[in-house]
Design a protein around this motif. Sequence first.
Motif, PDB file in Angstrom:
ATOM      1  N   THR A 268       0.862  -1.183   0.000  1.00 26.34           N
ATOM      2  CA  THR A 268       0.000   0.000   0.000  1.00 26.34           C
ATOM      3  C   THR A 268       0.896   1.230   0.000  1.00 26.34           C
ATOM      4  O   THR A 268       1.608   1.472   0.982  1.00 26.34           O
ATOM      5  N   PRO A 269       0.897   1.999  -1.115  1.00 27.15           N
ATOM      6  CA  PRO A 269       1.853   3.106  -1.207  1.00 27.15           C
ATOM      7  C   PRO A 269       1.738   4.115  -0.070  1.00 27.15           C
ATOM      8  O   PRO A 269       2.728   4.685   0.360  1.00 27.15           O
ATOM      9  N   MET A 270       0.506   4.310   0.473  1.00 26.67           N
ATOM     10  CA  MET A 270       0.341   5.310   1.530  1.00 26.67           C
ATOM     11  C   MET A 270       0.609   4.739   2.929  1.00 26.67           C
ATOM     12  O   MET A 270       0.612   5.481   3.911  1.00 26.67           O
ATOM     13  N   ALA A 271       0.807   3.429   3.039  1.00 26.48           N
ATOM     14  CA  ALA A 271       1.090   2.850   4.369  1.00 26.48           C
ATOM     15  C   ALA A 271       2.468   3.323   4.840  1.00 26.48           C
ATOM     16  O   ALA A 271       3.383   3.509   4.036  1.00 26.48           O
ATOM     17  N   VAL A 272       2.589   3.507   6.154  1.00 28.60           N
ATOM     18  CA  VAL A 272       3.847   4.043   6.700  1.00 28.60           C
ATOM     19  C   VAL A 272       4.953   2.984   6.623  1.00 28.60           C
ATOM     20  O   VAL A 272       4.754   1.840   7.044  1.00 28.60           O
ATOM     21  N   ALA A 273       6.077   3.402   6.074  1.00 34.32           N
ATOM     22  CA  ALA A 273       7.258   2.520   6.018  1.00 34.32           C
ATOM     23  C   ALA A 273       8.071   2.818   7.270  1.00 34.32           C
ATOM     24  O   ALA A 273       8.887   3.728   7.279  1.00 34.32           O
ATOM     25  N   ASP A 274       7.808   2.071   8.335  1.00 33.49           N
ATOM     26  CA  ASP A 274       8.448   2.424   9.606  1.00 33.49           C
ATOM     27  C   ASP A 274       9.858   1.858   9.702  1.00 33.49           C
ATOM     28  O   ASP A 274      10.132   0.934  10.456  1.00 33.49           O
ATOM     29  N   LEU A 275      10.742   2.474   8.924  1.00 38.27           N
ATOM     30  CA  LEU A 275      12.149   2.064   8.958  1.00 38.27           C
ATOM     31  C   LEU A 275      12.874   2.837  10.051  1.00 38.27           C
ATOM     32  O   LEU A 275      12.494   3.972  10.357  1.00 38.27           O
ATOM     33  N   ILE A 276      13.915   2.231  10.570  1.00 36.12           N
ATOM     34  CA  ILE A 276      14.728   2.934  11.562  1.00 36.12           C
ATOM     35  C   ILE A 276      16.193   2.545  11.321  1.00 36.12           C
ATOM     36  O   ILE A 276      16.506   1.360  11.219  1.00 36.12           O
ATOM     37  N   PRO A 277      17.082   3.526  11.163  1.00 39.83           N
ATOM     38  CA  PRO A 277      18.483   3.182  10.891  1.00 39.83           C
ATOM     39  C   PRO A 277      19.113   2.439  12.067  1.00 39.83           C
ATOM     40  O   PRO A 277      18.814   2.738  13.228  1.00 39.83           O
ATOM     41  N   VAL A 278      19.994   1.505  11.756  1.00 34.79           N
ATOM     42  CA  VAL A 278      20.590   0.668  12.810  1.00 34.79           C
ATOM     43  C   VAL A 278      21.408   1.498  13.802  1.00 34.79           C
ATOM     44  O   VAL A 278      21.427   1.221  15.010  1.00 34.79           O
ATOM     45  N   ASP A 279      22.070   2.581  13.333  1.00 36.07           N
ATOM     46  CA  ASP A 279      22.865   3.391  14.274  1.00 36.07           C
ATOM     47  C   ASP A 279      21.964   4.176  15.228  1.00 36.07           C
ATOM     48  O   ASP A 279      22.352   4.443  16.367  1.00 36.07           O
ATOM     49  N   THR A 280      20.735   4.494  14.777  1.00 35.04           N
ATOM     50  CA  THR A 280      19.784   5.161  15.671  1.00 35.04           C
ATOM     51  C   THR A 280      19.378   4.191  16.784  1.00 35.04           C
ATOM     52  O   THR A 280      19.324   4.560  17.962  1.00 35.04           O
ATOM     53  N   HIS A 295      19.812   5.803  36.715  1.00 30.62           N
ATOM     54  CA  HIS A 295      18.567   6.321  37.315  1.00 30.62           C
ATOM     55  C   HIS A 295      17.690   5.231  37.924  1.00 30.62           C
ATOM     56  O   HIS A 295      16.727   5.542  38.631  1.00 30.62           O
ATOM     57  N   ARG A 296      17.970   4.015  37.629  1.00 31.00           N
ATOM     58  CA  ARG A 296      17.253   2.857  38.194  1.00 31.00           C
ATOM     59  C   ARG A 296      15.736   3.075  38.292  1.00 31.00           C
ATOM     60  O   ARG A 296      15.172   3.150  39.395  1.00 31.00           O
ATOM     61  N   PRO A 297      15.041   3.186  37.126  1.00 30.80           N
ATOM     62  CA  PRO A 297      13.590   3.388  37.178  1.00 30.80           C
ATOM     63  C   PRO A 297      12.915   2.265  37.973  1.00 30.80           C
ATOM     64  O   PRO A 297      13.400   1.124  37.971  1.00 30.80           O
ATOM     65  N   LYS A 298      11.795   2.618  38.638  1.00 34.39           N
ATOM     66  CA  LYS A 298      11.147   1.642  39.549  1.00 34.39           C
ATOM     67  C   LYS A 298      10.603   0.437  38.801  1.00 34.39           C
ATOM     68  O   LYS A 298      10.586  -0.677  39.299  1.00 34.39           O
ATOM     69  N   SER A 299      10.114   0.672  37.557  1.00 34.95           N
ATOM     70  CA  SER A 299       9.558  -0.465  36.808  1.00 34.95           C
ATOM     71  C   SER A 299      10.346  -0.637  35.503  1.00 34.95           C
ATOM     72  O   SER A 299      11.145   0.222  35.129  1.00 34.95           O
ATOM     73  N   THR A 300      10.086  -1.757  34.836  1.00 33.08           N
ATOM     74  CA  THR A 300      10.749  -2.027  33.552  1.00 33.08           C
ATOM     75  C   THR A 300      10.201  -1.060  32.499  1.00 33.08           C
ATOM     76  O   THR A 300       9.007  -1.088  32.194  1.00 33.08           O
ATOM     77  N   LEU A 301      11.070  -0.208  31.953  1.00 33.72           N
ATOM     78  CA  LEU A 301      10.598   0.737  30.932  1.00 33.72           C
ATOM     79  C   LEU A 301      10.775   0.132  29.543  1.00 33.72           C
ATOM     80  O   LEU A 301      11.756  -0.566  29.267  1.00 33.72           O
ATOM     81  N   ILE A 302       9.810   0.430  28.682  1.00 35.06           N
ATOM     82  CA  ILE A 302       9.871  -0.051  27.290  1.00 35.06           C
ATOM     83  C   ILE A 302      10.048   1.165  26.395  1.00 35.06           C
ATOM     84  O   ILE A 302       9.377   2.184  26.594  1.00 35.06           O
ATOM     85  N   TYR A 303      10.965   1.066  25.447  1.00 36.76           N
ATOM     86  CA  TYR A 303      11.261   2.202  24.571  1.00 36.76           C
ATOM     87  C   TYR A 303      10.972   1.816  23.130  1.00 36.76           C
ATOM     88  O   TYR A 303      11.574   0.869  22.615  1.00 36.76           O
ATOM     89  N   HIS A 304      10.069   2.544  22.495  1.00 39.55           N
ATOM     90  CA  HIS A 304       9.809   2.302  21.070  1.00 39.55           C
ATOM     91  C   HIS A 304      10.833   3.065  20.237  1.00 39.55           C
ATOM     92  O   HIS A 304      11.011   4.271  20.410  1.00 39.55           O
ATOM     93  N   CYS A 305      11.486   2.337  19.365  1.00 45.09           N
ATOM     94  CA  CYS A 305      12.487   2.956  18.494  1.00 45.09           C
ATOM     95  C   CYS A 305      11.921   2.901  17.080  1.00 45.09           C
ATOM     96  O   CYS A 305      12.243   2.006  16.297  1.00 45.09           O
ATOM     97  N   THR A 306      11.024   3.839  16.798  1.00 46.09           N
ATOM     98  CA  THR A 306      10.267   3.836  15.541  1.00 46.09           C
ATOM     99  C   THR A 306      10.350   5.225  14.909  1.00 46.09           C
ATOM    100  O   THR A 306      10.760   6.175  15.573  1.00 46.09           O
ATOM    101  N   SER A 307       9.937   5.333  13.666  1.00 45.60           N
ATOM    102  CA  SER A 307      10.029   6.640  13.005  1.00 45.60           C
ATOM    103  C   SER A 307       8.662   7.218  12.647  1.00 45.60           C
ATOM    104  O   SER A 307       8.513   8.417  12.466  1.00 45.60           O
ATOM    105  N   GLY A 308       7.642   6.357  12.526  1.00 47.86           N
ATOM    106  CA  GLY A 308       6.353   6.742  11.952  1.00 47.86           C
ATOM    107  C   GLY A 308       5.649   7.917  12.590  1.00 47.86           C
ATOM    108  O   GLY A 308       5.058   8.725  11.891  1.00 47.86           O
TER     109      GLY A 308
END
Length: 515
Positions: A268-280, A295-308
């Motif tokens: 689908t040409p309009m669908a987001v191509a969620d690429l992310i460079p490996v160095d990022t 900083h030892r956060p109290k809970s397990t933090l999840i980080y999205h490494c996306t571009s969209g």
Amino acid sequence: MSMIAAFYSGKSILITGATGFMGKVLMEKLFRTSPDLKVIYILVRPKAGQTTQQRVFQILNSQLFQKVKEVCPNVHEKIRAIYADLNHNDFAISKEDMQELLSCTNIIFHCAATVRFDDHLRHAVQLNVTATQQLLLMASQMPKLEAFIHISTAFSNCNLKHIDEVIYPCPVEPKKIIDSMEWLDDAIIDEITPKLIGDRPNTYTYTKALGEMVVQQESGNLNIAIIRPSIVGATWQEPFPGWVDNLNGPSGLIIAAGKGFLRSIRATPMAVADLIPVDTVVNLTLAVGWYTAVHRPKSTLIYHCTSGNLNPCNWGKMGFQVLATFEKAPFEKAFRRPNADFTSNLITSQYWNAVSHRAPAIIYDFYLRLTGRKPRMTKVMNRLLRTVSMLEYFVNRSWEWSTYNTEMLMSELSPEDQRVFNFDVRQLNWLEYIENYVLGVKKYLLKEDMAGIPEAKQHLKRLRNIHYLFNTALFLIAWRLLIARSQMARNVWFFIVSFCYKFLSYFRAPSTLKV
Ligand SMILES: CCCCCCCCCCCCCCCCCC(=O)SCCNC(=O)CCNC(=O)[C@H](O)C(C)(C)COP(=O)(O)OP(=O)(O)OC[C@H]1O[C@@H](n2cnc3c(N)ncnc32)[C@H](O)[C@@H]1OP(=O)(O)O
Ligand SMILES: NC(=O)C1=CN([C@@H]2O[C@H](COP(=O)(O)OP(=O)(O)OC[C@H]3O[C@@H](n4cnc5c(N)ncnc54)[C@H](OP(=O)(O)O)[C@@H]3O)[C@@H](O)[C@H]2O)C=CC1
């Protein structure tokens, strides 16, 4: 001075999956920015006839590590390859090595995984779930451990449209899945796999989701964070643009398109191509390692490494830029001229598969047979179309990933760290990135010399002429057959010929008068 770089100085770091695409870039960046780190332990297995030492030697002598050798000349001494196979429950690590790992490790980056979409569930569970569980158990026995960073994927919950930075439960507990893999035979596993993976497209995304649950359930007192990258592509800036060394994600398809094998795809040409460079991804990973330990956060933090959501690019734009780069720097010895038709319609896509992919392969195989050679193109094409069909799920949908934790972390960094460990994807210029990506595929994957570009262009011109000649011949044959069978076609032909004759006579008369 970068606080993150300083943090890793003097540290003993354990990396799994260091021989993989992301692991190599992670090691490179660590050595380049923190040459004073104590040691990097890597868990390696022998592969393709190479011992673990030979594999490390090959990585350190690759182009990727050229800059590292300038800033850290004793890099060979700081890397300690430990024989390990994550297919074994105890990783097959020797007692002495295990003792050293347990007593010295400060930080763990867990990158190893099977990333094959169609892996057998038993193997995918072993690598992506059981091995993670095993590593957590090891981590819990490490007195000096400061942080455990687990690399997952943004697609672990691809059955959802909007994905938050939280862990979503799977219907069946990971422990039950691990247990059942021990006693069920392959045939039964094959039968229950579709039911277990449910609305996920493959065993990869399913087992990565189970892996996250294991991390959540078995983290104990550990300082843990999870990183979820989307589709990881070639380097954006570091150590140089366009570096890539495997066929996963878009890289294989860029080759297939550049060589003229793949000319259309159901996307689908309009669908987001969620690429992310490996160095990022690597910059974020190192920043997360620092933040989690300090900083030892109290809970397990999840980080999205996306571009969209910050800097979206769609598949149409990507395809266009890929083709534009092929014009400037075509790949050598192409089978056909490159093209990139994106269609979201299943019937149109099947039509193009027949006309643009299977038919040329059959004709080429026929030519090979005529010239006494072994036909092979149909086989290659079938494998390619199978690969494409597995990737189609990801190019016909768009997802929204929230990035609060990633943005929070960005704001916590000093200006110097934001520069050295840049993961702000808003600064990425897609057209430039995609051009460098395609050039990188040509240079580092295909090992083609830029000096060969004029010859490659010449080859494409020849292919264009063959294409025109073939189409003209096909048209004439079809027309001749039609004329032989239909009175109407004959009448149309007579009309066209007489019209052309009159047209030419009209121009001939005035020119004769002038003379
Ligand atoms: C028209 C313009 C195009 C413009 C570009 C458009 C780009 C669209 C890209 C969409 C990508 C979406 C990716 C989504 C990623 C999700 C994120 C992750 O976490 S996932 C993490 C990322 N994980 C992945 O990306 C895993 C994807 N790959 C797989 O799961 C498996 O390779 C397989 C199941 C596809 C084929 O298995 P199987 O048949 O058993 O055999 P083998 O494995 O041994 O390979 C067979 C042959 O295929 C070759 N080849 C391999 N890969 C690709 C490729 N991507 N492509 C092409 N070719 C590829 C390979 O070289 C070999 O060639 P040969 O020796 O015959 O000459
Ligand atoms: N590439 C992508 O697009 C994305 C990747 N990810 C995640 O990022 C991480 C790294 O992926 P990437 O670098 O691309 O993957 P690669 O396939 O390039 O690397 C996988 C690594 O895991 C190692 N490994 C696999 N099986 C074993 C085993 N039995 N014993 C020891 N080591 C093993 C491989 O070692 P060996 O060299 O010996 O095979 C290799 O070092 C994975 O967790 C993946 O899920 C997430 C999103 C997207």
